[in-house]
Scaffold this active site. Structure first.
Site, short mmCIF file in Angstrom:
data_model
loop_
_atom_site.label_atom_id
_atom_site.label_comp_id
_atom_site.label_asym_id
_atom_site.label_seq_id
_atom_site.Cartn_x
_atom_site.Cartn_y
_atom_site.Cartn_z
N ASP A 1 0.85 -1.19 0.00
CA ASP A 1 0.00 0.00 0.00
C ASP A 1 0.89 1.23 0.00
O ASP A 1 1.98 1.23 0.59
CB ASP A 1 -0.90 0.02 1.24
CG ASP A 1 -2.00 -1.03 1.18
OD1 ASP A 1 -2.51 -1.30 0.07
OD2 ASP A 1 -2.34 -1.58 2.24
N ASP B 1 -6.88 -1.46 -4.98
CA ASP B 1 -8.03 -1.06 -4.16
C ASP B 1 -8.84 0.02 -4.87
O ASP B 1 -10.07 0.04 -4.78
CB ASP B 1 -7.55 -0.53 -2.81
CG ASP B 1 -6.74 -1.56 -2.03
OD1 ASP B 1 -7.03 -2.77 -2.17
OD2 ASP B 1 -5.82 -1.17 -1.31
#
Length: 158
Positions: free
Chosen positions: A107, A125
């Protein structure tokens, strides 16, 4: 699906091999940073304690769900559903590759307001979210949709 997977793969490769060497926080805007993080759980790091030592279990679950989305996409008559489901499956597979390769999802997108930070996320995402929004929009604003069965005149009445 392929475009979503490729976008996720390329952005994560750039972050891991160029942008975050060495790892640090890069302020892009007053509300947005690039920062390196690794998620061993599901969305927003939930259930990390369950999957920390079992990344392949979570990868397997994600593969099964992605396969279901692809079957749904192939059977859907609505282009918005097909695109949305393809984005969801492609994003999920991008995160699966991370789990299989490194045991966690990379991330790096960090949005914040003052001291409050939204959980860091990645392009997989992002495309999953866009895909879900397309599904919702397609179900709400489907052109040529028919009235529910109980409101349509019956064949006997015609």
């Amino acid at each position: 699906m392929a475009a979503a997977l490729a976008t996720d793969f390329v952005t994560k490769w750039l972050i891991l091999n160029i942008v975050m060497v060495p790892p640090r926080t890069i302020e892009v805007a007053p509300f947005f940073n690039l920062t390196l993080g690794f998620n061993t759980g599901v969305s927003f790091g939930m259930f990390q304690e369950i999957f920390l030592d079992r990344p392949l279990l979570l990868a397997g679950i994600s593969i099964a769900i992605s396969a279901g989305f692809l079957v749904w996409a192939m059977r859907s008559p609505r282009p918005s559903d097909t695109i949305g489901l393809g984005l969801i499956a492609g994003g999920a597979m991008g995160n699966v590759l991370d789990r299989m390769r490194q045991g966690a999802v990379t991330d790096f997108l960090d949005f914040h307001l003052g001291g409050w930070h939204f959980p860091a996320f990645n392009m997989a995402d992002t495309v999953i979210t866009i895909g879900a929004l397309l599904l919702i929009a397609g179900s709400l604003w489907s052109p040529g949709s028919t009235a529910p069965a109980e409101k349509r005149p019956s064949r006997a009445a015609q």
